[in-house]
Every structure is written in structure tokens, then in C-alpha cells.
Design a protein around this motif. Structure first.
Motif, mmCIF file in Angstrom:
data_model
loop_
_atom_site.group_PDB
_atom_site.id
_atom_site.type_symbol
_atom_site.label_atom_id
_atom_site.label_comp_id
_atom_site.label_asym_id
_atom_site.label_seq_id
_atom_site.Cartn_x
_atom_site.Cartn_y
_atom_site.Cartn_z
ATOM 1 N N LYS A 1 0.841 -1.206 0.000
ATOM 2 C CA LYS A 1 0.000 0.000 0.000
ATOM 3 C C LYS A 1 0.876 1.257 0.000
ATOM 4 O O LYS A 1 1.837 1.351 0.756
ATOM 5 C CB LYS A 1 -0.833 -0.060 1.285
ATOM 6 C CG LYS A 1 -1.877 0.974 1.420
ATOM 7 C CD LYS A 1 -2.975 0.506 2.347
ATOM 8 C CE LYS A 1 -2.666 0.823 3.793
ATOM 9 N NZ LYS A 1 -3.739 0.443 4.707
ATOM 10 N N PHE A 2 0.551 2.225 -0.870
ATOM 11 C CA PHE A 2 1.338 3.457 -0.948
ATOM 12 C C PHE A 2 0.775 4.592 -0.108
ATOM 13 O O PHE A 2 1.432 5.608 0.068
ATOM 14 C CB PHE A 2 1.453 3.930 -2.399
ATOM 15 C CG PHE A 2 2.467 3.178 -3.226
ATOM 16 C CD1 PHE A 2 3.398 2.343 -2.627
ATOM 17 C CD2 PHE A 2 2.492 3.322 -4.602
ATOM 18 C CE1 PHE A 2 4.342 1.662 -3.392
ATOM 19 C CE2 PHE A 2 3.433 2.640 -5.380
ATOM 20 C CZ PHE A 2 4.349 1.811 -4.770
ATOM 21 N N ALA A 3 -0.480 4.506 0.353
ATOM 22 C CA ALA A 3 -1.063 5.592 1.156
ATOM 23 C C ALA A 3 -2.195 5.045 1.998
ATOM 24 O O ALA A 3 -2.913 4.137 1.575
ATOM 25 C CB ALA A 3 -1.605 6.687 0.241
ATOM 26 N N GLN B 1 -6.656 9.886 2.491
ATOM 27 C CA GLN B 1 -6.991 10.703 1.325
ATOM 28 C C GLN B 1 -5.899 11.747 1.044
ATOM 29 O O GLN B 1 -5.626 12.059 -0.106
ATOM 30 C CB GLN B 1 -8.337 11.397 1.601
ATOM 31 C CG GLN B 1 -9.118 11.777 0.368
ATOM 32 C CD GLN B 1 -9.562 10.575 -0.454
ATOM 33 O OE1 GLN B 1 -10.081 9.610 0.076
ATOM 34 N NE2 GLN B 1 -9.340 10.639 -1.755
ATOM 35 N N ASP B 2 -5.245 12.256 2.089
ATOM 36 C CA ASP B 2 -4.256 13.320 1.881
ATOM 37 C C ASP B 2 -2.964 12.815 1.227
ATOM 38 O O ASP B 2 -2.099 13.614 0.883
ATOM 39 C CB ASP B 2 -3.947 14.083 3.186
ATOM 40 C CG ASP B 2 -4.244 13.293 4.440
ATOM 41 O OD1 ASP B 2 -5.106 12.385 4.361
ATOM 42 O OD2 ASP B 2 -3.619 13.562 5.482
ATOM 43 N N HIS B 3 -2.828 11.498 1.060
ATOM 44 C CA HIS B 3 -1.611 10.999 0.427
ATOM 45 C C HIS B 3 -1.855 10.388 -0.947
ATOM 46 O O HIS B 3 -0.996 9.707 -1.497
ATOM 47 C CB HIS B 3 -0.922 9.982 1.344
ATOM 48 C CG HIS B 3 -0.479 10.580 2.643
ATOM 49 N ND1 HIS B 3 -1.070 10.289 3.845
ATOM 50 C CD2 HIS B 3 0.478 11.502 2.909
ATOM 51 C CE1 HIS B 3 -0.491 10.992 4.799
ATOM 52 N NE2 HIS B 3 0.450 11.740 4.269
ATOM 53 N N VAL B 4 -3.046 10.661 -1.511
ATOM 54 C CA VAL B 4 -3.391 10.071 -2.808
ATOM 55 C C VAL B 4 -2.410 10.509 -3.897
ATOM 56 O O VAL B 4 -1.962 9.688 -4.700
ATOM 57 C CB VAL B 4 -4.836 10.462 -3.214
ATOM 58 C CG1 VAL B 4 -5.156 9.957 -4.607
ATOM 59 C CG2 VAL B 4 -5.826 9.881 -2.227
ATOM 60 N N ASP B 5 -2.076 11.806 -3.922
ATOM 61 C CA ASP B 5 -1.200 12.307 -4.994
ATOM 62 C C ASP B 5 0.166 11.619 -4.959
ATOM 63 O O ASP B 5 0.692 11.208 -5.991
ATOM 64 C CB ASP B 5 -0.999 13.824 -4.863
ATOM 65 C CG ASP B 5 -2.275 14.568 -5.215
ATOM 66 O OD1 ASP B 5 -3.204 13.918 -5.740
ATOM 67 O OD2 ASP B 5 -2.333 15.786 -4.949
ATOM 68 N N GLY B 6 0.711 11.502 -3.756
ATOM 69 C CA GLY B 6 2.013 10.843 -3.607
ATOM 70 C C GLY B 6 1.930 9.395 -4.061
ATOM 71 O O GLY B 6 2.836 8.890 -4.737
ATOM 72 N N ALA B 7 0.843 8.725 -3.708
ATOM 73 C CA ALA B 7 0.662 7.321 -4.105
ATOM 74 C C ALA B 7 0.629 7.218 -5.628
ATOM 75 O O ALA B 7 1.278 6.355 -6.221
ATOM 76 C CB ALA B 7 -0.628 6.760 -3.502
ATOM 77 N N ARG C 1 1.952 9.241 -7.785
ATOM 78 C CA ARG C 1 3.301 9.467 -8.331
ATOM 79 C C ARG C 1 4.131 8.185 -8.228
ATOM 80 O O ARG C 1 4.861 7.824 -9.142
ATOM 81 C CB ARG C 1 3.993 10.620 -7.591
ATOM 82 C CG ARG C 1 3.584 11.999 -8.115
ATOM 83 C CD ARG C 1 4.555 13.081 -7.647
ATOM 84 N NE ARG C 1 4.535 13.245 -6.201
ATOM 85 C CZ ARG C 1 3.627 13.958 -5.523
ATOM 86 N NH1 ARG C 1 2.677 14.592 -6.178
ATOM 87 N NH2 ARG C 1 3.668 14.053 -4.209
ATOM 88 N N THR D 1 -3.908 0.111 -2.639
ATOM 89 C CA THR D 1 -4.146 1.353 -1.898
ATOM 90 C C THR D 1 -5.633 1.706 -2.026
ATOM 91 O O THR D 1 -6.086 2.077 -3.117
ATOM 92 C CB THR D 1 -3.276 2.489 -2.478
ATOM 93 O OG1 THR D 1 -1.912 2.058 -2.479
ATOM 94 C CG2 THR D 1 -3.422 3.761 -1.664
#
Ligand code: SAH
Length: 407
Positions: A314-316, A319-325, A327, A352
Motif C-alpha cells: 500500500k502506498f497511502a 486521502q491526503d496521500h493520494v497524490d504521492g501514491a 506518483r 491502496t
């Protein structure tokens, strides 16, 4: 008369659509109720809606057990839920091991939390051993009754607790774990999945020791690999963990050569042992490395593969880490696409939850554009039938996958 909480009028409509959670802001002043207690949910006007369990320390203040007023939440209720979930698994050909070697698959998820009417509880089955995860205070409070019901229905030889998920901390609970019922003759349990043999240490492995959610997807990609025509068939199984994808692929095609990539040395040893158990160790290799760095090294060395499996963790979480995931997925998939020979296959997954199916497909499309590769989706995949979903509960859906042909 049991304790009750009231739903604010503005949330009645959404609740009626079947979502199994009620957030704290949707309740009328629930102060004073004991955390973990089973309570009735009423409308503001006092009409009965449902029965669930309450926790003031969680944002999800109420999780629903039942919307039937006649159902009381007791040992018989838990037993019924276990039996009914088992009937669902029977339909998918899944059952407790009968002790013979006839069953092709002897490991499956028996209880998938909300989707099996058991919010906060996970039970996985490996042969005759059950692995439990009590993720919330509501099920932790009922632990003894739930375990009694489980034993009545399944008579397992052992129950291993693996209640060490992040969700427990959010509920204000410490992690718990270990053998809680019966006996384990050996630390490792052997089971079969689609006719292949696996052995895992259920006390120490990740999650509940083995990723059951990928069973159908392992088979799916093996079914494509079976028809591979060229005499060369080099496969990269990235984030290999138990090596299961590679074990299926080696069994599916006599020329398949698998390179397992993981940053964990014990995981890689396990992958090799799994090939040995299935008679394909001569076509398996391992490489301990960080996938992001190793993919760049492969690119620089011009190393190419015919099939790549990408099954990262899982990358995130939120909800606040969706963009990083996103990427992360783009970077990884872009590199993988560049490592594939024309005509190759990519099986790419995301577990994720906050990255939706649509979003994942968009990220992969973007990666293909940037890699200047054309891709065709041969299959879109997700959870198997032992990981059922509820139609109005998107939070329960986390695994999505794409099998692509890359030109
Ligand atoms: N594909 C597996 C499950 C993968 S679980 C299966 O079918 O069961 C994720 C795995 O990724 C773990 O084994 C973990 O050790 C590994 N991992 C996590 N981050 C990594 C990284 N950056 N590079 C390589 N491996 C990584």
C-alpha cells in the motif's frame, strides 16, 4: 432496554442506502455511552433503524451489525454469520480442508469484515488453522463470544491471532497476537492454492501470513502465460513476498524463468522454498533490492523481460496521500513498461484503498504515454469471491489490477 444513539435527520437518506458505518458527526450527542457497547441506532424522532457497536474514540462512531430489529447480537448471531459466510465460500468451491489431498485450494478468507456482516473482523483459513484479526474495539469487546462461535462452527485445530493492524491504534487498542486456541505441531502451515503447495509461518508473516486476495489474479495471469509462444520467457516478479505469482507462472509454462525481486531476504528465501515444494526451483532466481532503484539499474543495463508482475505494498493510508501514491505508481509502472520487450505482458496491481479503480487506470495510461508504449487491457481484476464487496461501501474495495499487453 439497550443503550441507543440517534442519527441526525440530514444523514437518514444516506444511511438508508446501506452504508455500514456512521461517522461521529452524524450522531446526536452520544455522550456517556460505554465505548465498545452494542447499541440501537434510532432516528432523531425515535424510530428504530439498526443495531451496531459504538466507539467515541473512533471517527467511525458506529458500525452496523444488523438492520433487522428481531436480531439480537449474541453467540447464536455470530454463529449464523460464520455459517452464512461459509456458504458463500462453498459457492466458490472453498471449504475447510477435508484432510485428503483432493482439494485444490485449502486456504481462503472466511470473514471479510463488513461485507460478511462482521464489521472489524477478519478470519483467514489455512487448512485447519484459522487466523483472526480483531480490528476494532466493538469486536474486541466480544472476542470471547466470537471465538466460541468460530470454534463451534469450524472446530479448527488452532487459532492464531494477528490483531496487529494499524486500524487498532486508531481505535485506541494495543496490538495482540499469538496462538490463542489449540496447538500448532510446527510453526509453518502447509496449504494448497489452485493445486500448488505453499508453507508459511502464520505467526510471523505479513498481514495474516499470506496474501489470499491475489489467488484469482495469480491464476488469471498464469492462464495468459500458459499460451506464451516464444521459447524464451523471462519473468520479473517484483515485490514477490512468498513468490506465489512466480510459482504459478513457473507451473504454467515449461520455459518460464522467474526472477523474484523483494527487499526482504526472508521473503526471498520463502519464494525459493515454494519453488522447491512445487518442483520448479531450477527456473527461479532471487534478487534482494529496492524495486525503484533496481528498475533503474535494469534500464541502464538494457535488461528486458517478457512479463512483469508488479504488486507493491500500500502506498497511502489516507486521502491526503493520494497524490504521492499516484506518483509512486506512475514512476514504477513507467519504468516497468520500459523494461518489457514488445509483445510482453504487465500485471500491475494497487492495494491502496484511496486510489480508486478509475484513478489507477488513468495513472497507468499516463505511464504508458510517457514510456511511449502502447498498451491493451486484457483483464481488469480485483478481489476474489472470498473477499466479497458491498455495493454501497467503496471503502471495502482496495485491490485492483490490470493485465496489459504492451507493444
Ligand atoms: N506479490 C506478493 C505480495 C506482495 S507484498 C504476493 O503475491 O503474495 C509486498 C512485498 O513488497 C513485501 O514482501 C515487501 O518486502 C516488498 N517491498 C516493499 N517495498 C519494497 C521495495 N521498495 N522494493 C522491493 N520490495 C519491496
Amino acid at each position: 432496554m439497550s443503550d441507543s444513539v440517534r442519527l441526525i435527520p440530514a444523514r437518514e437518506k444516506i444511511f438508508a442506502q446501506g452504508h455500514p458505518w456512521v461517522f461521529s458527526g452524524a450522531l446526536v450527542n452520544p455522550a456517556g455511552l460505554p465505548d465498545g457497547a452494542t447499541v440501537d441506532l434510532l432516528t432523531t424522532g425515535g424510530d428504530w433503524l439498526a443495531r451496531g457497536y459504538f466507539n467515541s474514540r473512533s471517527q467511525i462512531a458506529l458500525r452496523i451489525w444488523t438492520r433487522r430489529p428481531e436480531e439480537t447480537v449474541d453467540g447464536a448471531f455470530f454463529e449464523n454469520r460464520f455459517r452464512d459466510a461459509l456458504r458463500t465460500r462453498h459457492l466458490a468451491g472453498l471449504d475447510f480442508s477435508d484432510g485428503t489431498n483432493r482439494q485444490a485450494t485449502t486456504a481462503f478468507r472466511w470473514i471479510n469484515a463488513e461485507a460478511d456482516g462482521f464489521p472489524g473482523l477478519i478470519v483467514d483459513v489455512f487448512g485447519s488453522v484459522c487466523v483472526t484479526q480483531f480490528q476494532t474495539l466493538g469486536v474486541e469487546t466480544r472476542r470471547a463470544e466470537i471465538l466460541d462461535a468460530l470454534v463451534r462452527v469450524a472446530q479448527p485445530t488452532a487459532i492464531i491471532d494477528r490483531s496487529d493492524s494499524e486500524s487498532r491504534a486508531r481505535e485506541g487498542l494495543p496490538p495482540t497476537g499469538g496462538l490463542i486456541y489449540g496447538a500448532l505441531p510446527e510453526p509453518e502451515i502447509e496449504f494448497r492454492e489452485n493445486g500448488l503447495r505453499f508453507r508459511v509461518n502464520l505467526l510471523e508473516g505479513q498481514k495474516t501470513g499470506y496474501y489470499l486476495d491475489q489467488r484469482g489474479n495469480r491464476r488469471r495471469i498464469a492462464d495468459f502465460a500458459r499460451n506464451w509462444e516464444s521459447p524464451e520467457f523471462s519473468i520479473l516478479n517484483a515485490f514477490s513476498y512468498t513468490g506465489a505469482f512466480g510459482v504459478y507462472l513457473a507451473a504454467a509454462h515449461p520455459h518460464a524463468r522467474i526472477l523474484h525481486l523483494d527487499e526482504s531476504a526472508p521473503a526471498l528465501d520463502m519464494a525459493l522454498r515454494h519453488h522447491e515444494l512445487n518442483g520448479t526451483a531450477d527456473r527461479a532466481e532471487i534478487l534482494k533490492a529496492n524495486a525503484f532503484q533496481q528498475f533503474r539499474r535494469f534500464r541502464d543495463e538494457r535488461r528486458q523481460f517478457d512479463l512483469i508482475v508488479l504488486d507493491p505494498p500500500k502506498f497511502a493510508a489516507g486521502q491526503d496521500h493520494v497524490d504521492g501514491a499516484c506518483r509512486g505508481y506512475k514512476d514504477l509502472n513507467l519504468l516497468a513498461l520500459k523494461l518489457l520487450r514488445p509483445g510482453g505482458l504487465l500485471a500491475t496491481f494497487s492495494c491502496t484503498g484511496v486510489v480508486s479503480r478509475d484513478l489507477f487506470r488513468k495513472v497507468i495510461a499516463g505511464a504508458a504515454l510517457d514510456a511511449r508504449r502502447e498498451v491493451r487491457i486484457l483483464a481488469e481484476t480485483g478481489h476474489g469471491p472470498d473477499h466479497p464487496l458491498l455495493p454501497n461501501f467503496p471503502e471495502g474495495e482496495y485491490l485492483k489490477g490490470l493485465i496489459l499487453r504492451v507493444s
